[in-house]
Design a protein around this motif. Structure first.
Motif, PDB file in Angstrom:
ATOM      1  N   ASN A  78       0.827  -1.212   0.000  1.00  0.00           N
ATOM      2  CA  ASN A  78       0.000   0.000   0.000  1.00  0.00           C
ATOM      3  C   ASN A  78       0.861   1.261   0.000  1.00  0.00           C
ATOM      4  O   ASN A  78       0.506   2.267  -0.622  1.00  0.00           O
ATOM      5  CB  ASN A  78      -0.957  -0.004   1.187  1.00  0.00           C
ATOM      6  CG  ASN A  78      -2.053  -1.050   1.048  1.00  0.00           C
ATOM      7  OD1 ASN A  78      -2.362  -1.485  -0.065  1.00  0.00           O
ATOM      8  ND2 ASN A  78      -2.626  -1.476   2.158  1.00  0.00           N
ATOM      9  N   SER A 181      -5.809  -2.195   4.969  1.00  0.00           N
ATOM     10  CA  SER A 181      -6.820  -2.438   3.935  1.00  0.00           C
ATOM     11  C   SER A 181      -7.503  -1.134   3.550  1.00  0.00           C
ATOM     12  O   SER A 181      -7.946  -0.381   4.410  1.00  0.00           O
ATOM     13  CB  SER A 181      -7.852  -3.460   4.408  1.00  0.00           C
ATOM     14  OG  SER A 181      -8.455  -3.036   5.602  1.00  0.00           O
ATOM     15  N   ASN A 182      -7.511  -0.875   2.267  1.00  0.00           N
ATOM     16  CA  ASN A 182      -8.137   0.339   1.716  1.00  0.00           C
ATOM     17  C   ASN A 182      -7.650   1.650   2.336  1.00  0.00           C
ATOM     18  O   ASN A 182      -8.452   2.416   2.878  1.00  0.00           O
ATOM     19  CB  ASN A 182      -9.667   0.260   1.836  1.00  0.00           C
ATOM     20  CG  ASN A 182     -10.231  -0.931   1.112  1.00  0.00           C
ATOM     21  OD1 ASN A 182      -9.821  -1.228  -0.012  1.00  0.00           O
ATOM     22  ND2 ASN A 182     -11.143  -1.635   1.754  1.00  0.00           N
TER      23      ASN A 182
END
Length: 196
Positions: A78, A181-182
């Protein structure tokens, strides 16, 4: 002569206003934590420190370790996506990414270099840090980032924060974002633009 002094006064007012605006922007963020310094070595074996990396740059930092079998791989992937998005937005000169190892005994510069090479990344503005003691990193994470960094007893795994942390160029922790996450990439880019 009078005209020159009016121009000088106006220029001084603008200068002071610009300084105030920068501080006012920081006031709009949810956190205000002074980040201490951390002397370290990066993935290229170069001696550095967090304050040196932070000098004139906004920092987004995270805590990782290379033996991590849960959150670190997605966090690093990420961060690589964030680096690309920052470059696409033309903000790469404003930002320094910093991944701080919570396992300095295992994560030597060579290990961090190999780990970082698994990702499409540019080490011009992304440093992976090690070279301090475990006590130092635990204390640093607790005090400067208000997050744990501790080895799980009887294991080679570590408990650590899973956020991305925004640090102003004045060395103040201003905000944290979801890192696993995200992650909110657009929000991070907007915040970097606000601070630049």
């Amino acid at each position: 002569m009078k005209g020159k002094s009016i121009i000088a006064a106006a220029a001084l007012s603008l200068f002071l206003l610009a300084g105030c605006q920068s501080e006012n922007v920081e006031e709009s963020f949810p956190m205000k934590v002074e980040v201490g310094d951390l002397n370290a070595v990066d993935q290229n074996g170069e001696s550095t420190s967090l304050s040196e990396l932070n000098k004139g740059k906004i920092v987004i930092a995270d805590f990782i370790f290379t033996n991590c079998d849960t959150v670190c791989l997605p966090m690093t992937a990420n961060m690589a996506k964030l680096q690309k998005k920052v470059t696409d937005a033309g903000l790469e000169d404003e930002l320094q990414l910093v991944s701080i190892s919570v396992d300095p005994e295992h994560d030597t510069p060579e290990v961090l270099k190999e780990y970082s090479s698994r990702y499409e990344m540019d080490d011009e503005n992304w440093s992976f840090l090690t070279g301090y003691s475990r006590d130092e990193i635990e204390s640093f994470a607790n005090v400067s980032f208000k997050t744990p960094a501790a080895q799980v007893e009887g294991s080679n795994q570590f408990v650590h924060g899973t956020s991305f942390y925004l640090v102003s160029e004045n060395g103040v922790l201003l905000k944290q974002y979801e890192g696993v996450s995200n992650p909110p990439y657009e929000e991070m880019i907007e915040d970097i633009e606000k601070l630049k």
